[in-house]
Design an enzyme around this catalytic site. Structure first.
Site, PDB file in Angstrom:
ATOM      1  N   PRO A  43       0.831  -1.219   0.000  1.00 30.64           N
ATOM      2  CA  PRO A  43       0.000   0.000   0.000  1.00 30.64           C
ATOM      3  C   PRO A  43       0.861   1.263   0.000  1.00 30.64           C
ATOM      4  CG  PRO A  43      -0.117  -1.134   2.137  1.00 30.64           C
ATOM      5  CD  PRO A  43       0.686  -2.000   1.244  1.00 30.64           C
ATOM      6  N   PRO A 225      56.503  -1.405   6.275  1.00 27.27           N
ATOM      7  CA  PRO A 225      57.574  -1.278   7.263  1.00 27.27           C
ATOM      8  C   PRO A 225      57.568  -2.351   8.349  1.00 27.27           C
ATOM      9  CG  PRO A 225      55.872   0.377   7.616  1.00 27.27           C
ATOM     10  CD  PRO A 225      55.482  -0.366   6.390  1.00 27.27           C
ATOM     11  N   ASP A 248      64.099 -10.566   3.084  1.00 27.60           N
ATOM     12  CA  ASP A 248      65.281 -10.200   3.866  1.00 27.60           C
ATOM     13  C   ASP A 248      64.838  -9.720   5.229  1.00 27.60           C
ATOM     14  OD1 ASP A 248      64.590  -7.443   3.645  1.00 27.60           O
ATOM     15  OD2 ASP A 248      65.319  -7.537   1.577  1.00 27.60           O
ATOM     16  N   LYS A 270      71.209  -9.370   3.626  1.00 25.26           N
ATOM     17  CA  LYS A 270      72.603  -9.115   3.239  1.00 25.26           C
ATOM     18  C   LYS A 270      73.525  -9.026   4.435  1.00 25.26           C
ATOM     19  CE  LYS A 270      71.430  -6.496  -0.836  1.00 25.26           C
ATOM     20  NZ  LYS A 270      70.670  -5.256  -0.730  1.00 25.26           N
ATOM     21  N   GLY A 311      61.258  -4.867   2.270  1.00 20.18           N
ATOM     22  CA  GLY A 311      60.770  -4.012   3.355  1.00 20.18           C
ATOM     23  C   GLY A 311      60.339  -2.665   2.787  1.00 20.18           C
ATOM     24  N   GLY A 312      59.262  -2.123   3.316  1.00 18.73           N
ATOM     25  CA  GLY A 312      58.803  -0.803   2.864  1.00 18.73           C
ATOM     26  C   GLY A 312      58.370  -0.836   1.419  1.00 18.73           C
ATOM     27  N   ASP A 313      58.913   0.104   0.652  1.00 19.35           N
ATOM     28  CA  ASP A 313      58.614   0.186  -0.780  1.00 19.35           C
ATOM     29  C   ASP A 313      59.846  -0.271  -1.557  1.00 19.35           C
ATOM     30  OD1 ASP A 313      56.809   1.557  -2.990  1.00 19.35           O
ATOM     31  OD2 ASP A 313      58.905   2.031  -3.411  1.00 19.35           O
ATOM     32  N   ILE A 316      62.234   2.608  -2.771  1.00 26.05           N
ATOM     33  CA  ILE A 316      62.795   3.651  -1.897  1.00 26.05           C
ATOM     34  C   ILE A 316      63.907   3.017  -1.089  1.00 26.05           C
ATOM     35  CG2 ILE A 316      62.344   5.216   0.025  1.00 26.05           C
ATOM     36  CD1 ILE A 316      59.783   5.946  -1.283  1.00 26.05           C
ATOM     37  N   THR A 341      56.327   2.953   2.650  1.00 20.33           N
ATOM     38  CA  THR A 341      57.726   3.123   3.019  1.00 20.33           C
ATOM     39  C   THR A 341      57.852   3.478   4.504  1.00 20.33           C
ATOM     40  OG1 THR A 341      59.770   4.191   2.343  1.00 20.33           O
ATOM     41  CG2 THR A 341      57.820   5.582   2.359  1.00 20.33           C
ATOM     42  N   ALA A 342      59.050   3.190   5.063  1.00 20.49           N
ATOM     43  CA  ALA A 342      59.268   3.369   6.510  1.00 20.49           C
ATOM     44  C   ALA A 342      58.882   4.779   6.977  1.00 20.49           C
ATOM     45  CB  ALA A 342      60.729   3.084   6.838  1.00 20.49           C
ATOM     46  N   MET A 393      68.449   5.073   7.330  1.00 21.06           N
ATOM     47  CA  MET A 393      69.792   4.522   7.553  1.00 21.06           C
ATOM     48  C   MET A 393      70.696   5.548   8.224  1.00 21.06           C
ATOM     49  SD  MET A 393      70.170   2.533   3.920  1.00 21.06           S
ATOM     50  CE  MET A 393      69.307   3.738   2.967  1.00 21.06           C
TER      51      MET A 393
HETATM   52  C1  LIG Z   1      67.661  -0.249   3.031  1.00 21.84           C
HETATM   53  S1  LIG Z   1      66.489   0.886   3.657  1.00 21.84           S
HETATM   54  C2  LIG Z   1      65.022   0.182   3.075  1.00 21.84           C
HETATM   55  C3  LIG Z   1      63.894   1.144   3.033  1.00 21.84           C
HETATM   56  C4  LIG Z   1      62.624   0.513   2.556  1.00 21.84           C
HETATM   57  N1  LIG Z   1      62.705   0.145   1.167  1.00 21.84           N
HETATM   58  C5  LIG Z   1      61.422   1.412   2.765  1.00 21.84           C
HETATM   59  O1  LIG Z   1      60.806   1.874   1.771  1.00 21.84           O
HETATM   60  O2  LIG Z   1      61.076   1.672   3.920  1.00 21.84           O
HETATM   61  C6  LIG Z   1      66.550   0.458   5.340  1.00 21.84           C
HETATM   62  C7  LIG Z   1      66.209   1.622   6.264  1.00 21.84           C
HETATM   63  O3  LIG Z   1      64.828   1.844   6.246  1.00 21.84           O
HETATM   64  C8  LIG Z   1      64.404   2.303   7.501  1.00 21.84           C
HETATM   65  N2  LIG Z   1      63.423   1.354   8.037  1.00 21.84           N
HETATM   66  C9  LIG Z   1      62.998   0.237   7.462  1.00 21.84           C
HETATM   67  N3  LIG Z   1      62.058  -0.356   8.217  1.00 21.84           N
HETATM   68  C10 LIG Z   1      61.893   0.430   9.296  1.00 21.84           C
HETATM   69  C11 LIG Z   1      61.060   0.377  10.445  1.00 21.84           C
HETATM   70  N4  LIG Z   1      60.190  -0.599  10.637  1.00 21.84           N
HETATM   71  N5  LIG Z   1      61.163   1.360  11.356  1.00 21.84           N
HETATM   72  C12 LIG Z   1      62.012   2.392  11.166  1.00 21.84           C
HETATM   73  N6  LIG Z   1      62.819   2.492  10.114  1.00 21.84           N
HETATM   74  C13 LIG Z   1      62.768   1.525   9.188  1.00 21.84           C
HETATM   75  C14 LIG Z   1      65.631   2.369   8.385  1.00 21.84           C
HETATM   76  O4  LIG Z   1      66.159   3.663   8.279  1.00 21.84           O
HETATM   77  C15 LIG Z   1      66.524   1.366   7.713  1.00 21.84           C
HETATM   78  O5  LIG Z   1      67.869   1.633   8.010  1.00 21.84           O
END
Ligand SMILES: C[S@@+](CC[C@H](N)C(=O)[O-])C[C@H]1O[C@@H](n2cnc3c(N)ncnc32)[C@H](O)[C@@H]1O
Length: 467
Positions: A43, A225, A248, A270, A311-313, A316, A341-342, A393
């Site tokens: 309705p 990260p 890694d 590494k 790790g991360g991107d 980068i 990225t970190a 780093m």
């Molecule tokens: C070889 S680079 C790799 C970076 C990675 N490709 C990224 O985009 O985050 C390694 C550095 O990334 C940073 N990093 C990676 N993981 C991290 C985390 N969980 N907390 C803080 N710094 C981090 C540190 O400065 C570390 O020495």
């Protein structure tokens, strides 16, 4: 089990919906998607349903339901009213007429129930709790939604396009089965899932004709990260398809749980033997970039799906560029999946905005990695205000980096945050200034992977649940 999941062809079939409100509209939309011919009886009829009627998509009967309305022309009746009495009348009439019936939210008055649907047409996934917990079924749907590529339907379309050709060219059932298996988990499938259906069809046609087709595939995948929930849906799918995962120490091992049980996970860190692993294991040596590149190529050439988890991107400070070059030079199909990225993970979990209106207009990701005991950067640029620096780093050279900033005119009182183990449960944030952060970091014995965030935005840090 007292319901059997079946897919019912409703195309052109007459269906009756009792009710003219929001719930009725929801059910009605599904029936229309299945191309049913729908009559709505109520309705009161909502404006949306009236619009559908005006567009010729449904017929309306503006009256209360009476059992005479329901005869065997109808295949299905859905009662979407909030009146249990009406629902009962609809149910009883339907049972008398042998018409399938669904009374919304009254499982005891249903001979059929609507599942929660994941729609990747022509692939449909239907989930049911047999009426016990519809909300849970919807939650499960959410999980499955997240797992299935939005372009999954492309694979079915691809198969449809190829079906006849496959039948003609590959007469044996075994050969066809192998072909389809190869197709659905290989790089051609990846092309279709990425939206390149025509290219995928071309490649698949070549595969049918027996032309050599590259079967191995390399994916450079950003793992984010640390927090395993920070990977992308695409990364997840590729991990689930991978035969070999090269990882890694910067990617959280929990992410490996997303890979198939029988995937080969190889540690390629590494920096010396992985903690807790016997040093004589072949996958536990100090790997150099060249040997990682070789491993990627070797496994992909053997026809494997290789995920290089980074790790991360990957692009980068990750040497993803070199791995990409090596894989392309080897003639392999490669895809790169970005990761968080970190810098971004650290900033978000520490509650520090990387840019902020009128305070920080740009952000720079820089490396503090020392070459021959020094850090080469454009220091005068880095001392400029109105920007945020994120130093990767930079832990080993932190004291030197901070001195160099001051030497080149930077303010000693500029705020700095060190985010250690960003996005992991053990994340720590140490704050200070360019002048005193190195001492604070020493005192806190920071050792895990860390980024330094330098700039006024550090003072804006807010507590977050994740930090
Ligand atoms: C070889 S680079 C790799 C970076 C990675 N490709 C990224 O985009 O985050 C390694 C550095 O990334 C940073 N990093 C990676 N993981 C991290 C985390 N969980 N907390 C803080 N710094 C981090 C540190 O400065 C570390 O020495």
């Amino acid at each position: 089990m007292f319901y059997l999941p079946l897919f019912h062809r409703l195309q052109g079939a007459a269906c009756l919906v009792v009710g003219g409100g929001t719930t009725a509209l929801r059910k009605l939309r599904w029936l229309l998607r299945a191309q049913a011919r729908v009559t709505v009886v109520s309705p009161q009829i909502s404006a949306e349903i009236r619009d559908l009627a005006a567009a010729g998509e449904v017929s309306l009967l503006e009256q209360t339901f009476s059992p005479e309305l329901l005869d065997q022309r109808f295949v299905l009746v859905v009662s979407a009213t909030n009146n249990p009495g009406v629902n009962k009348t609809v149910h009883d009439a339907a049972v008398r007429q042998g018409v399938l019936v669904n009374c919304v939210d009254q499982p005891e008055l249903c001979t059929v129930i609507f599942p929660a649907i994941v729609d990747r047409l022509p692939i449909l996934v239907a989930i049911s709790s047999m009426g016990a917990a519809p909300t849970l079924a919807r939650v499960v749907r959410g999980w499955i939604e997240a797992r299935l590529s939005p372009n999954l339907g492309n694979l079915a379309v691809l198969a449809q396009r190829l079906r006849n050709r496959v039948k003609q060219t590959l007469p044996s059932t075994a050969a066809r089965k192998t072909f389809w298996e190869q197709l659905f988990i290989g790089p051609i499938a990846e092309q279709a899932l990425s939206g390149n259906l025509d290219k995928a069809t071309e490649a698949a046609a070549a595969l049918i004709e027996g032309s050599p087709v590259k079967t191995g595939q390399v994916a450079l995948v950003g793992a984010g990260p640390g927090d395993p929930e920070l990977i992308t849906l695409k990364a997840l799918r590729l991990l689930q398809m991978a035969d070999v995962v090269l990882y890694d120490k910067l990617s959280n091992e929990k992410i490996l749980d997303y890979a198939r049980r029988d995937a080969e996970c190889i540690y390629v860190g590494k920096q010396g033997p992985k903690p807790g692993m016997p040093p004589d294991r072949p996958d536990n040596r100090s790997n150099q970039q060249g040997s990682i590149n070789e491993l990627i190529v070797q496994h992909a050439r053997a026809g494997k799906h290789v995920v290089r988890l980074k790790g991360g991107d990957p692009f980068i400070y990750g040497r993803g560029g070199e791995e990409l070059e090596a894989a392309v030079a080897a003639g392999l199909d490669v895809l790169v999946v970005p990761g968080i990225t970190a810098a971004m993970g650290a900033a978000s979990y520490a509650g520090i905005p990387l840019t902020y209106r009128n305070l920080s207009l740009s952000v720079r990701f820089v490396t503090g990695h020392r070459v021959e005991n020094t850090v080469n950067m454009d220091w005068p640029e880095l001392t400029k205000p109105d920007q945020t620096l994120v130093i990767y780093m930079g832990l080993v050279g932190l004291r030197q980096i901070m001195s160099l900033l001051v030497e080149h005119g930077g303010a000693g009182e500029r705020p700095v945050a060190i985010v250690e183990n960003a996005t992991y449960p053990e994340q720590r944030v140490i704050t200070g200034t360019v002048a005193d952060i190195a001492d604070k970091v020493d005192a806190a014995k920071v050792q895990g992977p860390s980024v330094a965030i330098v700039g006024d935005v550090v003072n804006l840090a807010q507590p977050t649940i994740s930090g």
